[in-house]
Design an enzyme around this catalytic site. Structure first.
Site, short mmCIF file in Angstrom:
data_model
loop_
_atom_site.label_atom_id
_atom_site.label_comp_id
_atom_site.label_asym_id
_atom_site.label_seq_id
_atom_site.Cartn_x
_atom_site.Cartn_y
_atom_site.Cartn_z
N ALA A 166 0.81 -1.21 0.00
CA ALA A 166 0.00 0.00 0.00
C ALA A 166 0.85 1.26 0.00
O ALA A 166 0.45 2.29 -0.56
CB ALA A 166 -0.93 -0.01 1.22
N TYR A 167 2.01 1.22 0.62
CA TYR A 167 2.87 2.40 0.67
C TYR A 167 3.32 2.79 -0.74
O TYR A 167 3.28 3.97 -1.10
CB TYR A 167 4.08 2.13 1.57
CG TYR A 167 4.97 3.33 1.76
CD1 TYR A 167 4.61 4.37 2.62
CD2 TYR A 167 6.19 3.42 1.10
CE1 TYR A 167 5.44 5.46 2.81
CE2 TYR A 167 7.02 4.51 1.29
CZ TYR A 167 6.65 5.53 2.14
OH TYR A 167 7.47 6.62 2.32
N ALA A 168 3.74 1.80 -1.53
CA ALA A 168 4.14 2.08 -2.91
C ALA A 168 2.95 2.62 -3.70
O ALA A 168 3.09 3.58 -4.47
CB ALA A 168 4.70 0.83 -3.57
N LYS A 171 2.29 6.24 -2.67
CA LYS A 171 3.29 7.18 -3.17
C LYS A 171 3.17 7.37 -4.68
O LYS A 171 3.39 8.46 -5.20
CB LYS A 171 4.70 6.71 -2.79
CG LYS A 171 5.01 6.87 -1.30
CD LYS A 171 5.00 8.32 -0.88
CE LYS A 171 5.43 8.49 0.57
NZ LYS A 171 5.47 9.92 1.00
#
Length: 258
Positions: A166-168, A171
């Protein structure tokens, strides 16, 4: 002689700048640097207690007195962000800079195994809250006449890597938000919008994700602060819609201006 960009003294004098994620890491380093170079800084994070250290360091330095803005990026709804912008407008009339440094991810893991509730939370903190806060603050940024919005990117937001989940995704979304807003505001020329990828530096999130790694193998977050100052100062006038990477070099800043 180093070609790394160095900001001019007082390059942010009389500017009002909001920095999220200011309790530690890159956010703290950017907030302190902004104050050192003359800005009145609104330091924001989840809890005002966490912000006390940043506030005290700025106040002890003799820089303009900062302001505290506790803000729950995970649970806050659109109305909370609108009320926040209203309060900022009553206090400061306008914003000259908005720097998104807040970041969160609980773990590295495969998409196969990613918990849906964690997915929602990571996207909320890293992407949706950045959208809501920026949208709410746009009238204050327009009121400045020469404001700058800086989204803190990540290498995995420009080229997705395994296990960043989810972080990728968040971003990557942030890069899209930056490009869209930059295109929408370019003609008016009152707000410039860019993203900055700081590289790997010493932060609490990095230590949590890589507990076996020696954190001192990476530079401290203060080493990337100058690149943020460039984007917040008049030296980056006309630079918008750019995906930049810290640390910036003088040659790069000259090319962007040309």
């Amino acid at each position: 002689m180093s070609d790394l960009y160095q900001p001019a003294a007082d390059c942010l004098a009389n500017r009002r700048i909001l920095v999220t994620g200011a309790a530690e890491g890159i956010g703290r380093a950017v907030a302190i640097a902004c104050a050192r170079y003359g800005a009145t800084v609104i330091v924001s994070d989840f809890d005002d207690t966490d912000l006390d250290g940043t506030y005290d360091l700025i106040e002890a330095s003799g820089a303009p007195q900062p302001a505290l803005l506790p803000l729950d990026l995970e649970r806050g709804d659109a109305q909370l962000f609108l009320n926040t912008a209203l309060a900022l407008g009553n206090e400061f009339a306008a914003l000259d800079g908005l720097v998104h440094c807040a970041a969160y991810t609980p773990y590295l893991g495969r998409i196969d195994d990613y918990d849906p509730s964690d997915w929602e939370r990571v996207l909320r903190v890293n992407l949706t809250a950045a959208f809501l806060l920026t949208q709410a603050c746009l009238p204050l940024l327009y009121a400045s006449g020469e404001a700058s919005v800086v989204f803190t990117s990540d290498r995995v937001g420009r080229h997705g890597l395994a296990y960043w989940g989810a972080y990728a995704a968040a971003k990557c979304g942030l890069e899209g938000l930056m490009q869209t807003l930059a295109a929408e505001t370019a003609d008016a020329g009152k707000v410039r919008v860019n993203s900055l990828e700081p590289g790997v530096v010493q932060t609490a999130m990095r230590r949590a994700l890589y507990p076996a790694e020696n954190p001192y193998h990476h530079p401290p977050p203060e080493t990337v602060a100058a690149s943020y100052l460039y984007l917040l100062s008049a030296e980056s006038r006309g630079v918008t819609g750019q995906q930049l990477t810290a640390p910036l070099r003088v040659s790069e800043t000259l090319r962007h201006r040309n």
